[in-house]
Design a protein around this motif. Structure first.
Motif, PDB file in Angstrom:
ATOM      1  N   MET A   1       0.870  -1.338  -0.043  1.00 11.68           N
ATOM      2  CA  MET A   1      -0.096   0.249   0.254  1.00 11.68           C
ATOM      3  C   MET A   1       0.853   1.606   0.076  1.00 11.68           C
ATOM      4  N   ILE A   2       0.633   2.374  -0.635  1.00  8.70           N
ATOM      5  CA  ILE A   2       1.745   3.782  -1.475  1.00  8.70           C
ATOM      6  C   ILE A   2       0.365   4.518  -0.284  1.00  8.70           C
ATOM      7  N   LYS A   3       1.320   5.617   0.439  1.00  5.64           N
ATOM      8  CA  LYS A   3       0.456   6.815   0.441  1.00  5.64           C
ATOM      9  C   LYS A   3       0.814   8.368  -0.503  1.00  5.64           C
ATOM     10  N   SER A   4       0.423   8.860  -0.880  1.00  8.43           N
ATOM     11  CA  SER A   4       0.036   9.860  -1.524  1.00  8.43           C
ATOM     12  C   SER A   4       1.047  11.153  -0.800  1.00  8.43           C
ATOM     13  N   MET A   5       1.623  12.040  -1.100  1.00 10.69           N
ATOM     14  CA  MET A   5       2.272  13.188   0.107  1.00 10.69           C
ATOM     15  C   MET A   5       1.139  14.015   0.105  1.00 10.69           C
ATOM     16  N   THR A   6       0.012  14.846  -0.905  1.00 11.15           N
ATOM     17  CA  THR A   6      -0.690  15.814  -1.016  1.00 11.15           C
ATOM     18  C   THR A   6      -1.944  14.573   0.182  1.00 11.15           C
ATOM     19  N   GLY A   7      -2.326  16.174   0.951  1.00  5.66           N
ATOM     20  CA  GLY A   7      -3.520  15.905   1.920  1.00  5.66           C
ATOM     21  C   GLY A   7      -3.681  16.882   2.561  1.00  5.66           C
ATOM     22  N   PHE A   8      -4.464  17.328   3.270  1.00  3.16           N
ATOM     23  CA  PHE A   8      -5.273  17.875   4.387  1.00  3.16           C
ATOM     24  C   PHE A   8      -5.848  16.819   5.037  1.00  3.16           C
ATOM     25  N   GLY A   9      -5.386  17.293   6.360  1.00  2.00           N
ATOM     26  CA  GLY A   9      -6.648  17.606   7.753  1.00  2.00           C
ATOM     27  C   GLY A   9      -6.774  18.535   8.528  1.00  2.00           C
ATOM     28  N   ARG A  56       3.627   9.974  12.368  1.00  2.00           N
ATOM     29  CA  ARG A  56       2.959   9.617  11.468  1.00  2.00           C
ATOM     30  C   ARG A  56       3.117   9.751  10.222  1.00  2.00           C
ATOM     31  N   ILE A  57       3.436  10.672  10.242  1.00  2.00           N
ATOM     32  CA  ILE A  57       4.239  11.349   8.848  1.00  2.00           C
ATOM     33  C   ILE A  57       5.789  10.696   8.303  1.00  2.00           C
ATOM     34  N   ASN A  58       6.360  10.142   7.213  1.00  2.00           N
ATOM     35  CA  ASN A  58       7.665   9.972   6.848  1.00  2.00           C
ATOM     36  C   ASN A  58       8.019  11.284   6.121  1.00  2.00           C
ATOM     37  N   ARG A  59       7.574  11.849   4.990  1.00  2.00           N
ATOM     38  CA  ARG A  59       7.879  12.498   3.763  1.00  2.00           C
ATOM     39  C   ARG A  59       6.360  13.008   3.872  1.00  2.00           C
ATOM     40  N   GLY A  60       7.401  14.348   3.030  1.00  2.00           N
ATOM     41  CA  GLY A  60       6.536  15.647   2.747  1.00  2.00           C
ATOM     42  C   GLY A  60       6.722  17.410   3.106  1.00  2.00           C
ATOM     43  N   LYS A  61       6.497  18.209   2.394  1.00  2.00           N
ATOM     44  CA  LYS A  61       6.641  19.415   2.829  1.00  2.00           C
ATOM     45  C   LYS A  61       4.797  19.925   3.926  1.00  2.00           C
ATOM     46  N   MET A 233       8.581  -3.969 -13.981  1.00  2.00           N
ATOM     47  CA  MET A 233       7.093  -3.507 -14.088  1.00  2.00           C
ATOM     48  C   MET A 233       6.324  -4.662 -12.825  1.00  2.00           C
ATOM     49  N   ASP A 234       7.148  -5.918 -12.593  1.00  2.00           N
ATOM     50  CA  ASP A 234       6.578  -6.889 -11.351  1.00  2.00           C
ATOM     51  C   ASP A 234       7.397  -6.342 -10.363  1.00  2.00           C
ATOM     52  N   HIS A 235       8.455  -5.565 -10.442  1.00  2.00           N
ATOM     53  CA  HIS A 235       9.209  -5.773  -9.042  1.00  2.00           C
ATOM     54  C   HIS A 235       8.466  -4.048  -8.702  1.00  2.00           C
ATOM     55  N   MET A 236       7.186  -2.727  -9.291  1.00  2.00           N
ATOM     56  CA  MET A 236       6.838  -2.438  -8.930  1.00  2.00           C
ATOM     57  C   MET A 236       5.061  -2.803  -8.332  1.00  2.00           C
ATOM     58  N   GLU A 237       4.679  -3.325  -8.604  1.00  2.00           N
ATOM     59  CA  GLU A 237       3.913  -3.944  -7.728  1.00  2.00           C
ATOM     60  C   GLU A 237       3.942  -4.839  -6.622  1.00  2.00           C
ATOM     61  N   THR A 238       5.352  -5.242  -6.557  1.00  2.00           N
ATOM     62  CA  THR A 238       5.762  -5.325  -5.251  1.00  2.00           C
ATOM     63  C   THR A 238       5.345  -4.786  -4.468  1.00  2.00           C
ATOM     64  N   ILE A 239       5.752  -3.876  -4.485  1.00  2.00           N
ATOM     65  CA  ILE A 239       6.060  -2.892  -3.855  1.00  2.00           C
ATOM     66  C   ILE A 239       5.337  -2.242  -2.876  1.00  2.00           C
ATOM     67  N   ILE A 240       4.562  -1.883  -3.885  1.00  2.00           N
ATOM     68  CA  ILE A 240       3.028  -1.042  -3.904  1.00  2.00           C
ATOM     69  C   ILE A 240       2.051  -1.504  -3.258  1.00  2.00           C
ATOM     70  N   ALA A 241       2.142  -2.725  -2.875  1.00  2.00           N
ATOM     71  CA  ALA A 241       2.138  -4.426  -2.183  1.00  2.00           C
ATOM     72  C   ALA A 241       1.819  -4.386  -0.792  1.00  2.00           C
ATOM     73  N   GLU A 242       2.875  -4.134  -0.842  1.00  2.00           N
ATOM     74  CA  GLU A 242       3.673  -3.965   0.570  1.00  2.00           C
ATOM     75  C   GLU A 242       2.950  -3.164   1.410  1.00  2.00           C
ATOM     76  N   GLU A 243       3.355  -3.909   2.729  1.00  2.00           N
ATOM     77  CA  GLU A 243       3.046  -2.834   4.096  1.00  2.00           C
ATOM     78  C   GLU A 243       4.215  -2.327   4.775  1.00  2.00           C
ATOM     79  N   GLY A 244       3.562  -1.134   5.569  1.00  2.00           N
ATOM     80  CA  GLY A 244       4.796  -0.624   6.203  1.00  2.00           C
ATOM     81  C   GLY A 244       5.448   0.102   6.085  1.00  2.00           C
ATOM     82  N   GLU A 245       7.042  -0.213   6.133  1.00  2.00           N
ATOM     83  CA  GLU A 245       7.816   1.486   5.952  1.00  2.00           C
ATOM     84  C   GLU A 245       6.727   2.416   4.212  1.00  2.00           C
ATOM     85  N   PRO A 246       7.599   3.724   4.043  1.00  2.00           N
ATOM     86  CA  PRO A 246       6.943   4.468   3.249  1.00  2.00           C
ATOM     87  C   PRO A 246       7.936   3.677   1.862  1.00  2.00           C
ATOM     88  N   GLN A 247       7.218   3.403   0.941  1.00  2.00           N
ATOM     89  CA  GLN A 247       8.363   3.880  -0.700  1.00  2.00           C
ATOM     90  C   GLN A 247       8.156   3.919  -1.994  1.00  2.00           C
TER      91      GLN A 247
END
Length: 296
Positions: A1-9, A56-61, A233-247
């Motif tokens: 699972m990946i997260k975007s660095m764009t958001g609002f809270g 909770r947040i690892n990367r982003g401005k 391409m296969d590796h990209m899908e594997t990374i996207i599916a991984e849980e845990g640290e930011p990818q």
């Protein structure tokens, strides 16, 4: 699972003493860069605010705005600056001597008290720990909402990246088929060229043609590069599916490898169809690179 660095809270809390509002906006950034805007009287809590967000947040401005309103009257006091009042009075009396004015020119206490910095309203912070705790509770709630939005945006990025990866896989399959025809086409062109030069006067040296074709086939072979590109391409899908640290950083490095393979294939391709397909692959890789820049 990946997260975007764009958001609002945004979060808000109110008690019998105050109202606290926290808003956090985030965009993509190479590192975790947090900027906090809050009342100066609460600056003692700024580092703890940053630390709470980094939990909770690892990367982003991130631009963090904290507003504290509705303070009770008991939270402020008035301070008299006697020295400042005396200086005002001395200068005003000197002004009376230098510039005579008709009428009543007496200096009233009310006027003196109205001058800047004679009377100052000073906020009292009686319990820093209690106020810090209240601020952090709102900051953490806003951070959770920010993370929720970044997760939703991450799902959209995930769908887009996987879709583009599938598209590239399709192009690679077409390139593999086209590449198989390249050596044979080269042999036919070579025979035609020799025949054009020597005509029917001499026999075409078949063994020489076979040798030249083999050398050409080895030189322009892109099988290894295509295999590695499919693996990426296969590796990209594997990374996207991984849980845990930011990818995000891992995906960024992987896209660099994709681009390297695409450039190598393009430089070795000696076929118009392969070249056209590789241009499409490179366009998709570039779009993946742009999307990956926003992955945490």
């Amino acid at each position: 699972m990946i997260k975007s660095m764009t958001g609002f809270g945004r979060a808000e809390a109110m008690d019998e003493k105050r109202t606290i509002i926290c808003e956090i906006r985030s965009v993509n950034h190479r590192y975790c860069d947090i900027s906090v805007k809050m009342p100066r009287r609460y600056s003692f809590a700024e580092e703890k605010v940053k630390q709470a967000i980094k939990e909770r947040i690892n990367r982003g401005k991130l631009d963090v705005s904290i507003v504290v309103d509705n303070l009770k009257e008991g939270d402020t006091s008035i301070r008299l600056n006697t020295d400042m009042a005396k200086k005002y009075l001395e200068n005003l009396k000197e002004l009376q001597m230098e510039v005579p004015i008709d009428g009543d020119s007496s200096i009233s206490l009310e006027y003196l008290a109205s001058l800047p910095d004679v009377l100052k309203i000073i906020p009292d912070v009686e319990d820093e720990e209690e106020i810090t705790k209240a601020i952090l509770a709102v900051v953490r709630e806003a951070t959770v909402k920010l993370e929720e939005m970044r997760t939703l945006e991450g799902k959209k990025l995930e769908e887009d990246l996987i879709g583009r990866g599938k598209t590239i896989q399709g192009f690679v399959g077409e390139i593999e088929k086209a590449a198989e025809r390249v050596p044979k086409a080269y042999s036919e062109k070579l025979r035609a060229r020799i025949k054009e030069l020597i005509g029917d006067a001499a026999e075409i040296p078949e063994d020489r043609i076979i040798l030249e074709s083999a050398i050409f086939a080895d030189k322009c072979s892109i099988a290894e590069e295509l295999t590695r590109l499919k693996s990426h391409m296969d590796h990209m899908e594997t990374i996207i599916a991984e849980e845990g640290e930011p990818q995000g950083k891992r995906l960024d490095f992987l896209v660099q490898e994709m681009n390297r393979e695409a450039n190598t294939i393009g430089s070795k391709a000696n076929d118009f169809e392969v070249t056209e397909l590789m241009l499409k692959v490179k366009a998709e890789v570039e779009k993946i690179r742009e999307q990956v820049q926003n992955v945490e």
